[in-house]
Design a protein around this motif. Structure first.
Motif, PDB file in Angstrom:
ATOM      1  N   THR A   2      72.652 -46.395  -5.526  1.00 28.82           N
ATOM      2  CA  THR A   2      73.224 -46.247  -6.860  1.00 28.82           C
ATOM      3  C   THR A   2      74.251 -45.130  -6.821  1.00 28.82           C
ATOM      4  O   THR A   2      74.021 -44.094  -6.199  1.00 28.82           O
ATOM      5  N   TYR A  54      73.290 -38.003  -8.285  1.00 27.68           N
ATOM      6  CA  TYR A  54      74.113 -39.207  -8.133  1.00 27.68           C
ATOM      7  C   TYR A  54      75.269 -38.931  -7.174  1.00 27.68           C
ATOM      8  O   TYR A  54      75.961 -37.917  -7.312  1.00 27.68           O
ATOM      9  N   LYS A  92      74.238 -50.728  -7.455  1.00 23.55           N
ATOM     10  CA  LYS A  92      74.392 -50.543  -8.898  1.00 23.55           C
ATOM     11  C   LYS A  92      75.392 -49.422  -9.148  1.00 23.55           C
ATOM     12  O   LYS A  92      75.243 -48.316  -8.609  1.00 23.55           O
ATOM     13  N   LEU A  98      70.543 -47.213 -15.173  1.00 24.33           N
ATOM     14  CA  LEU A  98      70.899 -47.592 -13.804  1.00 24.33           C
ATOM     15  C   LEU A  98      69.634 -47.825 -12.956  1.00 24.33           C
ATOM     16  O   LEU A  98      68.638 -47.141 -13.142  1.00 24.33           O
TER      17      LEU A  98
END
Length: 269
Positions: A67, A95, A151, A269
């Protein structure tokens, strides 16, 4: 991030126990916004596009596998310090963040807003929608095919607030979107949104004013889209990336919009 931690952080904003701007935030790991400092990421040339890459620190808890966040900048571009610092801030929330140069090395200069000689219409004419579309499409393909991202969340600011909805349409590559103070966001682009979308707006923003906000909300509601809108008092256009830090309302708006984005990505997410 666990739901109880999100609630604790949201409560902390009101109680004073979780102040986003400080380097360490007890109870809210990773939820800090850098307003100054040295960027942590690096640029790589991918298919002729300079792309900034920034990742969670090694000390961070493991993030979601496969992700990543696509950061779509304002008119000041990927080389701008505030954009790099904000991308790094998102990375500290676990992230990987990928931020392409949308303008082929020719963003609006940092001092343009205070320079009466800067020719903004001429700059706009040199940077059509197709240029940003191409840079974003190339970056999404790179994220999917070379980085193995399954994703993709996208955060778009000002200029980028138009393009996240464009690529949040069916089959365009973005799964979840967050936008702040979008510019030139068209009705058909809102109509095309398929994935979850969060919008941060300022009540002093003429580019995305009360009428624009109501139109967007009405469309999203009518389509049964998963959406969120937050309105920040005293927040001018651009507050998501650059503010007067001596102005408490503006500083809060920037930091709260950052928290809005991160908690939205954590949820969807």
């Amino acid at each position: 991030m666990a739901p109880n931690l999100i609630k604790a952080c949201l409560f902390g904003l009101a109680s004073g126990s979780c102040v986003l701007a400080k380097p360490t935030t007890a109870g809210c790991p990773g939820l800090t916004v850098s307003h100054e400092g040295t960027p942590a990421g690096t640029f790589k040339n991918i298919s002729g596009i300079q792309i900034y890459h920034t990742h969670p620190p090694r000390s961070a808890k493991p993030g979601k596998i496969n992700t990543a966040i696509l950061y779509v900048t304002d008119i000041f571009g990927a080389a701008d310090l505030q954009n790099k610092l904000l991308a790094d801030s998102i990375a500290r929330a676990n992230y990987a963040v990928i931020m392409p140069d949308l303008f082929s090395g020719n963003p609006v200069p940092a001092n343009a807003l205070s320079d009466p000689t800067f020719n903004f219409p001429a700059w706009l004419a040199r940077h059509p929608v197709s240029e940003s579309d191409n840079a974003i499409a190339t970056t999404i393909a790179y994220m999917r095919n070379e980085l193995g991202v399954q994703k993709i969340g996208a955060a778009g600011y000002c200029w980028g607030g138009k393009y996240v909805p464009r690529f949040l349409a069916a089959g365009q590559g973005i799964d979840v979107g967050f936008i702040a103070h979008p510019s030139n966001l068209a009705t058909d682009e809102i109509m095309g949104i398929k994935g979850p979308i969060s919008i941060a707006a300022g009540d002093l923003d003429d580019a995305f004013n009360a009428t624009s906000r109501r139109t967007a909300e009405d469309i999203l509601f009518s389509k049964n889209t998963t959406y969120q809108t937050s309105l920040y008092a005293g927040a001018p256009h651009g507050f998501g990336t650059r503010v007067d830090l001596s102005n408490t309302r503006q500083k809060f708006a920037k930091e709260a919009a950052f928290l809005q984005a991160v908690t939205w990505f954590d949820a969807w997410l």
